[in-house]
Design a protein around this motif. Structure first.
Motif, PDB file in Angstrom:
ATOM      1  N   ALA A  20       0.831  -1.217   0.000  1.00 49.73           N
ATOM      2  CA  ALA A  20       0.000   0.000   0.000  1.00 49.73           C
ATOM      3  C   ALA A  20       0.862   1.261   0.000  1.00 49.73           C
ATOM      4  O   ALA A  20       1.859   1.339   0.721  1.00 49.73           O
ATOM      5  CB  ALA A  20      -0.896  -0.009   1.242  1.00 49.73           C
ATOM      6  N   LYS A  24       2.637   3.005  -6.474  1.00 57.20           N
ATOM      7  CA  LYS A  24       2.273   2.225  -7.668  1.00 57.20           C
ATOM      8  C   LYS A  24       1.315   2.980  -8.584  1.00 57.20           C
ATOM      9  O   LYS A  24       1.553   3.092  -9.769  1.00 57.20           O
ATOM     10  CB  LYS A  24       1.551   0.911  -7.289  1.00 57.20           C
ATOM     11  N   THR A  42      -5.980  -2.262 -10.043  1.00 57.95           N
ATOM     12  CA  THR A  42      -6.744  -3.429  -9.571  1.00 57.95           C
ATOM     13  C   THR A  42      -7.144  -3.294  -8.102  1.00 57.95           C
ATOM     14  O   THR A  42      -8.124  -3.895  -7.672  1.00 57.95           O
ATOM     15  CB  THR A  42      -5.977  -4.756  -9.783  1.00 57.95           C
ATOM     16  N   ARG A  47     -11.443  -2.703  -3.895  1.00 59.98           N
ATOM     17  CA  ARG A  47     -12.141  -1.717  -3.064  1.00 59.98           C
ATOM     18  C   ARG A  47     -13.623  -1.635  -3.457  1.00 59.98           C
ATOM     19  O   ARG A  47     -14.497  -1.444  -2.604  1.00 59.98           O
ATOM     20  CB  ARG A  47     -11.486  -0.335  -3.210  1.00 59.98           C
ATOM     21  N   ARG A  97     -12.325   5.241  -1.555  1.00 57.73           N
ATOM     22  CA  ARG A  97     -11.120   5.695  -0.812  1.00 57.73           C
ATOM     23  C   ARG A  97     -11.425   5.961   0.656  1.00 57.73           C
ATOM     24  O   ARG A  97     -10.529   6.315   1.419  1.00 57.73           O
ATOM     25  CB  ARG A  97     -10.531   6.977  -1.439  1.00 57.73           C
ATOM     26  N   VAL A 105     -10.835  -3.890   3.159  1.00 62.88           N
ATOM     27  CA  VAL A 105     -10.509  -4.450   1.840  1.00 62.88           C
ATOM     28  C   VAL A 105      -9.587  -5.673   1.917  1.00 62.88           C
ATOM     29  O   VAL A 105      -9.692  -6.582   1.082  1.00 62.88           O
ATOM     30  CB  VAL A 105      -9.947  -3.345   0.899  1.00 62.88           C
ATOM     31  N   SER A 106      -8.733  -5.755   2.932  1.00 62.93           N
ATOM     32  CA  SER A 106      -7.850  -6.931   3.010  1.00 62.93           C
ATOM     33  C   SER A 106      -8.663  -8.190   3.253  1.00 62.93           C
ATOM     34  O   SER A 106      -8.338  -9.259   2.712  1.00 62.93           O
ATOM     35  CB  SER A 106      -6.802  -6.772   4.109  1.00 62.93           C
ATOM     36  N   SER A 109     -10.383  -9.090  -0.018  1.00 66.27           N
ATOM     37  CA  SER A 109      -9.456  -9.567  -1.050  1.00 66.27           C
ATOM     38  C   SER A 109      -8.784 -10.888  -0.658  1.00 66.27           C
ATOM     39  O   SER A 109      -8.053 -11.460  -1.456  1.00 66.27           O
ATOM     40  CB  SER A 109      -8.432  -8.489  -1.405  1.00 66.27           C
ATOM     41  N   ARG A 115     -11.167 -13.218  -5.645  1.00 63.10           N
ATOM     42  CA  ARG A 115      -9.922 -13.154  -6.422  1.00 63.10           C
ATOM     43  C   ARG A 115     -10.116 -13.812  -7.795  1.00 63.10           C
ATOM     44  O   ARG A 115      -9.651 -13.290  -8.805  1.00 63.10           O
ATOM     45  CB  ARG A 115      -8.762 -13.845  -5.691  1.00 63.10           C
ATOM     46  N   GLY A 135      -1.093  -3.602  -8.679  1.00 61.41           N
ATOM     47  CA  GLY A 135      -1.805  -4.351  -7.645  1.00 61.41           C
ATOM     48  C   GLY A 135      -0.845  -5.070  -6.724  1.00 61.41           C
ATOM     49  O   GLY A 135       0.202  -4.513  -6.346  1.00 61.41           O
ATOM     50  N   ARG A 136      -1.230  -6.287  -6.330  1.00 61.07           N
ATOM     51  CA  ARG A 136      -0.386  -7.079  -5.416  1.00 61.07           C
ATOM     52  C   ARG A 136       0.085  -8.373  -6.068  1.00 61.07           C
ATOM     53  O   ARG A 136       1.082  -8.948  -5.671  1.00 61.07           O
ATOM     54  CB  ARG A 136      -1.187  -7.464  -4.147  1.00 61.07           C
ATOM     55  N   ASP A 137      -0.682  -8.858  -7.054  1.00 59.61           N
ATOM     56  CA  ASP A 137      -0.413 -10.183  -7.628  1.00 59.61           C
ATOM     57  C   ASP A 137      -0.407 -10.134  -9.151  1.00 59.61           C
ATOM     58  O   ASP A 137      -0.659 -11.137  -9.804  1.00 59.61           O
ATOM     59  CB  ASP A 137      -1.499 -11.170  -7.162  1.00 59.61           C
TER      60      ASP A 137
HETATM   61  O1   DC Z   1      -3.742  -0.668  -4.047  1.00 53.26           O
HETATM   62  P1   DC Z   1      -4.756  -0.439  -2.918  1.00 53.26           P
HETATM   63  O2   DC Z   1      -4.110  -0.082  -1.611  1.00 53.26           O
HETATM   64  O3   DC Z   1      -5.857   0.481  -3.294  1.00 53.26           O
HETATM   65  O4   DC Z   1      -5.414  -1.908  -2.723  1.00 53.26           O
HETATM   66  C1   DC Z   1      -6.414  -2.148  -1.785  1.00 53.26           C
HETATM   67  C2   DC Z   1      -6.360  -3.585  -1.310  1.00 53.26           C
HETATM   68  O5   DC Z   1      -6.765  -4.471  -2.350  1.00 53.26           O
HETATM   69  C3   DC Z   1      -5.020  -4.112  -0.828  1.00 53.26           C
HETATM   70  O6   DC Z   1      -4.845  -3.946   0.555  1.00 53.26           O
HETATM   71  C4   DC Z   1      -5.048  -5.565  -1.169  1.00 53.26           C
HETATM   72  C5   DC Z   1      -6.060  -5.681  -2.265  1.00 53.26           C
HETATM   73  N1   DC Z   1      -5.473  -5.980  -3.565  1.00 53.26           N
HETATM   74  C6   DC Z   1      -5.199  -7.295  -3.853  1.00 53.26           C
HETATM   75  O7   DC Z   1      -5.382  -8.152  -2.990  1.00 53.26           O
HETATM   76  N2   DC Z   1      -4.737  -7.642  -5.078  1.00 53.26           N
HETATM   77  C7   DC Z   1      -4.516  -6.712  -6.012  1.00 53.26           C
HETATM   78  N3   DC Z   1      -4.086  -7.073  -7.219  1.00 53.26           N
HETATM   79  C8   DC Z   1      -4.771  -5.347  -5.728  1.00 53.26           C
HETATM   80  C9   DC Z   1      -5.230  -5.011  -4.475  1.00 53.26           C
END
Ligand code: DC
Length: 237
Positions: A20, A24, A42, A47, A97, A105-106, A109, A115, A135-137
């Motif tokens: 976070a 990015k 993503t 969110r 936001r 959101v965690s 997700s 997913r 994103g994360r993945d």
């Molecule tokens: O990028 P962000 O902080 O707005 O993302 C919010 C949440 O979404 C983050 O804490 C984890 C999840 N997320 C995810 O699991 N996989 C992604 N590709 C993007 C975000």
């Protein structure tokens, strides 16, 4: 200035992952603009699903019985239009936001059906290439074959300061501006949850280029990623 998209210019996928507030979204948006690519945030999609769960008041039920998430996903539409995001036809760009969404959101997700659904949407959005997705993945799961994978990191206090400045500049719409300490705590908590979850946890793909943005200006981050992108586009021509 968008890159010349001549016949020989191959369009690539650029995956930008990281924790976070590591920079990015800002980096991805600007690089996409410079290359004439589309940008897909993503996190905004996760969110949006979270906002839908909050608005339907089913978060507690989902926490007791995560299997019931299918009800939430049964009818959902998420659409990007430029910088705006629409959930079920309504503009939710600001609403996603809100701090309540950031806190929940965690959890949303971490649910596999969420997913799976969002990954399919993201792969469809990137099918034509010419996309910067953050994103994360993205580099590990959504587009493991992305021609350029970047992993951005920054220390937690620095990230909390950035998030604070961002919220302060938009505080008119917020009920209460969280303190810097609260934001740092929330960021650390989200880092832990995102990295430790079972499905598609936050981790660096072995081929990803890691950039520590703690001491970098946005301009410097952008030019590093842009230069990497140009090199990959030229490699791939
Ligand atoms: O990028 P962000 O902080 O707005 O993302 C919010 C949440 O979404 C983050 O804490 C984890 C999840 N997320 C995810 O699991 N996989 C992604 N590709 C993007 C975000």
């Amino acid at each position: 200035m968008p890159v010349e998209q001549g016949k020989s210019t191959k369009r690539i996928i650029i995956a930008i992952d990281g924790p976070a507030a590591s920079g990015k979204s800002t980096t991805a948006r600007i690089v996409a603009g410079q290359l004439g690519y589309i940008y897909i945030d993503t996190g905004a999609m996760y969110r949006s699903v979270t906002l839908k769960a909050i608005r339907q008041d089913i978060l507690d039920e989902l926490k007791r019985s995560p299997g019931s998430v299918d009800v939430l996903l049964k009818e959902i539409s998420i659409r990007f239009d430029g910088d705006r995001i629409f959930l079920d036809g309504k503009d939710v760009t600001e609403a996603i936001r809100e701090n309540l969404v950031s806190r929940e959101v965690s959890f949303i997700s971490s649910l596999k059906p969420v997913r799976d659904r969002l990954r399919a949407m993201q792969q469809e959005l990137g099918r034509q290439k010419g996309v910067v997705m953050d994103g994360r993945d993205i580099g590990t799961v959504v587009f493991p074959d992305a021609e350029l994978k970047v992993f951005l990191v920054a220390d937690a206090l620095q990230r909390a300061k950035r998030r604070y400045a961002e919220l302060a500049s938009k505080s008119a719409g917020l009920l209460r501006l969280p303190s810097l300490e609260e934001l740092e705590q929330e960021i650390r908590e989200r880092d832990r949850a995102d990295a430790e979850r079972e499905h598609a946890p936050l981790k660096k793909h072995p081929e990803a280029v890691e950039i520590d943005t703690s001491e970098l200006t946005i301009d410097t981050q952008v030019s590093k990623v842009y230069d990497l992108a140009l090199a990959r586009i030229q490699d791939d021509c």
